[in-house]
Design a protein around this motif. Structure first.
Motif, mmCIF file in Angstrom:
data_model
loop_
_atom_site.group_PDB
_atom_site.id
_atom_site.type_symbol
_atom_site.label_atom_id
_atom_site.label_comp_id
_atom_site.label_asym_id
_atom_site.label_seq_id
_atom_site.Cartn_x
_atom_site.Cartn_y
_atom_site.Cartn_z
ATOM 1 N N ILE A 274 7.423 -0.965 -7.725
ATOM 2 C CA ILE A 274 6.189 -0.214 -7.837
ATOM 3 C C ILE A 274 6.347 1.054 -6.996
ATOM 4 N N MET A 275 5.959 2.187 -7.571
ATOM 5 C CA MET A 275 6.174 3.459 -6.883
ATOM 6 C C MET A 275 4.905 4.298 -6.902
ATOM 7 N N TYR A 276 4.820 5.189 -5.922
ATOM 8 C CA TYR A 276 3.656 6.065 -5.786
ATOM 9 C C TYR A 276 4.148 7.501 -5.617
ATOM 10 N N PHE A 277 3.627 8.418 -6.462
ATOM 11 C CA PHE A 277 4.089 9.800 -6.442
ATOM 12 C C PHE A 277 2.980 10.840 -6.316
ATOM 13 N N GLU A 278 1.760 10.434 -6.093
ATOM 14 C CA GLU A 278 0.656 11.384 -6.073
ATOM 15 C C GLU A 278 0.496 12.045 -4.708
ATOM 16 N N THR A 279 -0.265 13.138 -4.677
ATOM 17 C CA THR A 279 -0.662 13.796 -3.433
ATOM 18 C C THR A 279 -2.178 13.750 -3.365
ATOM 19 N N HIS A 280 -2.688 13.366 -2.205
ATOM 20 C CA HIS A 280 -4.120 13.175 -2.044
ATOM 21 C C HIS A 280 -4.544 13.758 -0.697
ATOM 22 N N ARG B 140 -3.011 0.599 -6.475
ATOM 23 C CA ARG B 140 -2.568 0.204 -7.811
ATOM 24 C C ARG B 140 -1.066 0.404 -7.987
ATOM 25 N N ASP B 141 -0.530 1.483 -7.414
ATOM 26 C CA ASP B 141 0.837 1.895 -7.708
ATOM 27 C C ASP B 141 1.863 1.535 -6.638
ATOM 28 N N SER B 142 1.455 0.843 -5.576
ATOM 29 C CA SER B 142 2.396 0.512 -4.504
ATOM 30 C C SER B 142 2.207 -0.935 -4.088
ATOM 31 N N GLY B 143 2.934 -1.365 -3.098
ATOM 32 C CA GLY B 143 2.799 -2.725 -2.590
ATOM 33 C C GLY B 143 1.728 -2.841 -1.518
ATOM 34 N N ILE B 144 0.912 -1.813 -1.369
ATOM 35 C CA ILE B 144 -0.140 -1.774 -0.359
ATOM 36 C C ILE B 144 -1.402 -2.411 -0.945
ATOM 37 N N SER B 145 -2.123 -3.207 -0.127
ATOM 38 C CA SER B 145 -3.357 -3.818 -0.625
ATOM 39 C C SER B 145 -4.470 -3.735 0.415
ATOM 40 N N ARG B 146 -5.696 -3.647 -0.078
ATOM 41 C CA ARG B 146 -6.855 -3.685 0.814
ATOM 42 C C ARG B 146 -6.841 -5.019 1.548
ATOM 43 N N GLY B 147 -7.151 -4.977 2.838
ATOM 44 C CA GLY B 147 -7.110 -6.182 3.644
ATOM 45 C C GLY B 147 -5.708 -6.528 4.120
ATOM 46 N N ILE C 155 5.068 -3.835 4.072
ATOM 47 C CA ILE C 155 5.897 -4.599 5.009
ATOM 48 C C ILE C 155 7.279 -4.914 4.424
ATOM 49 N N GLN C 156 7.332 -5.301 3.156
ATOM 50 C CA GLN C 156 8.610 -5.658 2.547
ATOM 51 C C GLN C 156 9.553 -4.456 2.506
ATOM 52 N N ARG C 157 9.025 -3.297 2.146
ATOM 53 C CA ARG C 157 9.859 -2.093 2.107
ATOM 54 C C ARG C 157 10.334 -1.740 3.513
ATOM 55 N N PHE C 158 9.470 -1.888 4.505
ATOM 56 C CA PHE C 158 9.856 -1.590 5.880
ATOM 57 C C PHE C 158 10.997 -2.509 6.320
ATOM 58 N N GLN C 159 10.919 -3.767 5.951
ATOM 59 C CA GLN C 159 11.983 -4.724 6.270
ATOM 60 C C GLN C 159 13.294 -4.309 5.615
ATOM 61 N N LEU D 264 -2.791 15.051 4.322
ATOM 62 C CA LEU D 264 -2.300 14.904 2.958
ATOM 63 C C LEU D 264 -1.510 13.612 2.899
ATOM 64 N N ILE D 265 -1.790 12.805 1.895
ATOM 65 C CA ILE D 265 -1.019 11.600 1.627
ATOM 66 C C ILE D 265 -0.133 11.941 0.440
ATOM 67 N N ILE D 266 1.171 11.936 0.669
ATOM 68 C CA ILE D 266 2.122 12.407 -0.333
ATOM 69 C C ILE D 266 3.036 11.256 -0.728
ATOM 70 N N GLY D 267 2.948 10.839 -1.970
ATOM 71 C CA GLY D 267 3.789 9.765 -2.468
ATOM 72 C C GLY D 267 5.210 10.245 -2.690
ATOM 73 N N THR D 268 6.167 9.472 -2.212
ATOM 74 C CA THR D 268 7.582 9.818 -2.364
ATOM 75 C C THR D 268 8.355 8.690 -3.032
ATOM 76 N N GLY D 269 7.669 7.883 -3.800
ATOM 77 C CA GLY D 269 8.324 6.782 -4.490
ATOM 78 C C GLY D 269 8.014 5.468 -3.813
ATOM 79 N N LEU D 270 9.004 4.886 -3.145
ATOM 80 C CA LEU D 270 8.822 3.593 -2.488
ATOM 81 C C LEU D 270 8.065 3.698 -1.176
ATOM 82 N N GLU D 271 7.960 4.910 -0.648
ATOM 83 C CA GLU D 271 7.186 5.155 0.561
ATOM 84 C C GLU D 271 6.174 6.253 0.266
ATOM 85 N N PHE D 272 5.325 6.528 1.250
ATOM 86 C CA PHE D 272 4.471 7.701 1.179
ATOM 87 C C PHE D 272 4.413 8.310 2.564
#
Length: 135
Positions: free
Chosen positions: A1-7, A25-32, A49-53, A106-114
Motif C-alpha cells: 500500500i502506497m501514499y503519494f499525495e500532498t496535503h 486508506r492508502d497506507s498502513g496507518i490507521s486511526r487509533g 510500524i512494520q515499514r519502520f521495522q 505539508l504531508i508529502i507522500g513518498t510511497g511507502l513512507e510520507f
C-alpha cells in the motif's frame, strides 16, 4: 500500500495535526494506531510500524545479539518517535517537532513512507533546489 499525495495542515491549539483521510486508506496507518517518525534534515519521515521495522533491519542487518548491531540500532532508535493516532486521525506533533500551535505543515507522500515538513522549511527547500513552491 502506497501514499503519494500532498496535503496541507495546520496544527491546532494543542499542537496536533490531522492526517489526511486518504493516508488511512492508502497506507498502513490507521486511526487509533501508531505512526513512527524519524527526524531528517528539517523535516520528519513517517511510516507505519512494520515499514519502520523493515527500514531498521535493512539499515542495520544482523542479530541483536551482536553488540555492534545492537549499538547501531540503539543509536538509530534514540532519535525515532512513535505517536498515537487518535480516533479522529490527529497526532500530537508538537511533542516531537516543538513548533508552536498554528504552524502550517505539508504531508508529502513518498510511497511507502510520507514526510511531514513545516511549510516554511519546504518553501525554503524548494527555492534552494530552484523549483517552484507549488504544493
Amino acid at each position: 500500500i502506497m501514499y503519494f499525495e500532498t496535503h496541507s495542515v495546520t496544527s491546532d491549539r494543542q499542537g496536533r495535526i490531522n492526517f489526511p483521510r486518504n493516508l488511512f486508506r492508502d497506507s498502513g496507518i490507521s486511526r487509533g494506531g501508531t505512526v513512527c517518525m524519524y527526524p531528517m534534515e528539517g523535516y520528519w519521515m513517517a511510516c507505519d510500524i512494520q515499514r519502520f521495522q523493515q527500514i531498521l533491519e535493512s539499515e542495520y542487518p544482523g542479530s541483536s545479539l551482536d553488540p555492534v548491531v545492537r549499538d547501531s540500532r540503539r543509536e538509530f532508535m534514540l532519535d525515532a518517535k512513535s505517536l498515537h493516532i487518535d480516533p479522529q486521525g490527529r497526532v500530537p506533533f508538537q511533542a516531537v517537532d516543538g513548533r508552536k500551535p498554528g504552524t502550517e505543515y505539508l504531508i508529502i507522500g513518498t510511497g511507502l513512507e510520507f514526510e511531514i515538513w513545516p511549510k516554511s522549511v519546504w518553501l525554503e527547500h524548494t527555492q534552494d533546489l530552484g523549483g517552484n513552491d507549488d504544493e
